[in-house]
Design a protein around this motif. Structure first.
Motif, mmCIF file in Angstrom:
data_model
loop_
_atom_site.group_PDB
_atom_site.id
_atom_site.type_symbol
_atom_site.label_atom_id
_atom_site.label_comp_id
_atom_site.label_asym_id
_atom_site.label_seq_id
_atom_site.Cartn_x
_atom_site.Cartn_y
_atom_site.Cartn_z
ATOM 1 N N ARG A 1 0.810 -1.207 0.000
ATOM 2 C CA ARG A 1 0.000 0.000 0.000
ATOM 3 C C ARG A 1 0.853 1.271 0.000
ATOM 4 N NH1 ARG A 1 -3.091 -2.700 -2.125
ATOM 5 N NH2 ARG A 1 -4.541 -4.053 -1.078
ATOM 6 N N SER A 2 2.161 1.128 -0.163
ATOM 7 C CA SER A 2 3.065 2.283 -0.117
ATOM 8 C C SER A 2 3.002 3.137 -1.369
ATOM 9 C CB SER A 2 4.508 1.817 0.069
ATOM 10 O OG SER A 2 4.630 1.094 1.261
ATOM 11 N N HIS A 3 2.756 2.493 -2.513
ATOM 12 C CA HIS A 3 2.770 3.190 -3.798
ATOM 13 C C HIS A 3 1.466 2.912 -4.539
ATOM 14 C CE1 HIS A 3 7.035 3.954 -3.218
ATOM 15 N NE2 HIS A 3 7.155 2.681 -2.886
ATOM 16 N N ALA A 4 0.890 3.958 -5.101
ATOM 17 C CA ALA A 4 -0.318 3.787 -5.913
ATOM 18 C C ALA A 4 0.050 3.093 -7.220
ATOM 19 C CB ALA A 4 -0.953 5.140 -6.201
ATOM 20 N N VAL A 5 -0.693 2.065 -7.563
ATOM 21 C CA VAL A 5 -0.422 1.302 -8.782
ATOM 22 C C VAL A 5 -1.720 1.182 -9.572
ATOM 23 C CG1 VAL A 5 0.310 -0.917 -9.721
ATOM 24 C CG2 VAL A 5 1.419 -0.018 -7.673
ATOM 25 N N ASP A 6 -1.662 1.557 -10.839
ATOM 26 C CA ASP A 6 -2.798 1.374 -11.743
ATOM 27 C C ASP A 6 -2.685 -0.044 -12.314
ATOM 28 O OD1 ASP A 6 -4.690 1.364 -13.756
ATOM 29 O OD2 ASP A 6 -4.118 3.332 -14.547
ATOM 30 N N TRP B 1 3.521 -10.106 -8.463
ATOM 31 C CA TRP B 1 3.061 -9.869 -7.099
ATOM 32 C C TRP B 1 3.805 -8.672 -6.564
ATOM 33 C CZ3 TRP B 1 3.650 -13.822 -2.493
ATOM 34 C CH2 TRP B 1 2.962 -13.328 -1.391
ATOM 35 N N LEU B 2 3.093 -7.600 -6.332
ATOM 36 C CA LEU B 2 3.657 -6.381 -5.769
ATOM 37 C C LEU B 2 3.398 -6.428 -4.270
ATOM 38 C CD1 LEU B 2 2.158 -3.951 -8.418
ATOM 39 C CD2 LEU B 2 4.363 -5.104 -8.494
ATOM 40 N N THR B 3 4.478 -6.500 -3.484
ATOM 41 C CA THR B 3 4.323 -6.666 -2.046
ATOM 42 C C THR B 3 5.397 -5.886 -1.296
ATOM 43 O OG1 THR B 3 3.980 -8.310 -0.314
ATOM 44 C CG2 THR B 3 5.694 -8.803 -1.928
ATOM 45 N N THR B 4 5.471 -6.076 -0.016
ATOM 46 C CA THR B 4 6.399 -5.331 0.827
ATOM 47 C C THR B 4 7.706 -6.089 1.022
ATOM 48 O OG1 THR B 4 5.553 -6.351 2.837
ATOM 49 C CG2 THR B 4 4.476 -4.312 2.103
ATOM 50 N N ASP B 5 8.735 -5.368 1.453
ATOM 51 C CA ASP B 5 10.013 -6.000 1.776
ATOM 52 C C ASP B 5 9.844 -7.046 2.871
ATOM 53 O OD1 ASP B 5 11.604 -4.739 -0.078
ATOM 54 O OD2 ASP B 5 12.346 -3.215 1.301
ATOM 55 N N ALA B 6 8.988 -6.767 3.832
ATOM 56 C CA ALA B 6 8.777 -7.702 4.936
ATOM 57 C C ALA B 6 8.237 -9.045 4.430
ATOM 58 C CB ALA B 6 7.823 -7.095 5.955
ATOM 59 N N THR B 7 7.300 -8.994 3.485
ATOM 60 C CA THR B 7 6.746 -10.231 2.933
ATOM 61 C C THR B 7 7.797 -10.990 2.138
ATOM 62 O OG1 THR B 7 4.546 -9.239 2.822
ATOM 63 C CG2 THR B 7 4.920 -11.188 1.470
ATOM 64 N N VAL B 8 8.581 -10.291 1.331
ATOM 65 C CA VAL B 8 9.629 -10.950 0.542
ATOM 66 C C VAL B 8 10.677 -11.548 1.476
ATOM 67 C CG1 VAL B 8 11.440 -10.607 -1.183
ATOM 68 C CG2 VAL B 8 9.225 -9.505 -1.479
ATOM 69 N N ARG B 9 11.040 -10.830 2.521
ATOM 70 C CA ARG B 9 12.013 -11.336 3.500
ATOM 71 C C ARG B 9 11.485 -12.621 4.160
ATOM 72 N NH1 ARG B 9 13.324 -6.794 5.295
ATOM 73 N NH2 ARG B 9 11.610 -6.526 6.741
ATOM 74 N N LYS B 10 10.199 -12.622 4.514
ATOM 75 C CA LYS B 10 9.574 -13.806 5.123
ATOM 76 C C LYS B 10 9.605 -14.998 4.160
ATOM 77 C CE LYS B 10 5.053 -15.368 6.663
ATOM 78 N NZ LYS B 10 3.647 -15.005 6.759
#
Length: 92
Positions: A38-43, A68-77
């Motif tokens: 949710r950090s960046h608006a994506v069309d 899949w556009l996700t957060t660093d935390a999810t990729v790290r997990k």
């Protein structure tokens, strides 16, 4: 796509193989986009159109693509869980 079929050598005794070649050549690939950040608006609609345009340009329109556009935390997990690497990366 038609050039693919013209160059293919298919015997008359292999109707299933001929049907598979035709289905692959005329099939439109699936573009699946999952946006959980949710950090960046994506069309997402525009991203799908751009992805389809890229696939068509590369003559890969029948390919399936998942983004899949996700957060660093999810990729790290996921990296920790599946690769044993405790850091985020650009791609899995």
């Amino acid at each position: 796509a038609r050039a693919l079929l013209r160059g293919a050598r298919v015997s008359k005794s292999a109707p299933l193989r001929r049907a598979a070649l035709f289905a692959t050549a005329t099939r439109e690939g699936t573009v699946l986009i999952r946006n959980t950040q949710r950090s960046h608006a994506v069309d997402v609609d525009r991203l799908e159109k751009l992805t389809r345009h890229l696939l068509a340009t590369l003559n890969c329109g029948a390919f399936d693509v998942g983004l899949w556009l996700t957060t660093d935390a999810t990729v790290r997990k996921l990296n920790t869980q599946f690769r044993g690497v405790r850091r985020s990366t650009d791609i899995l």
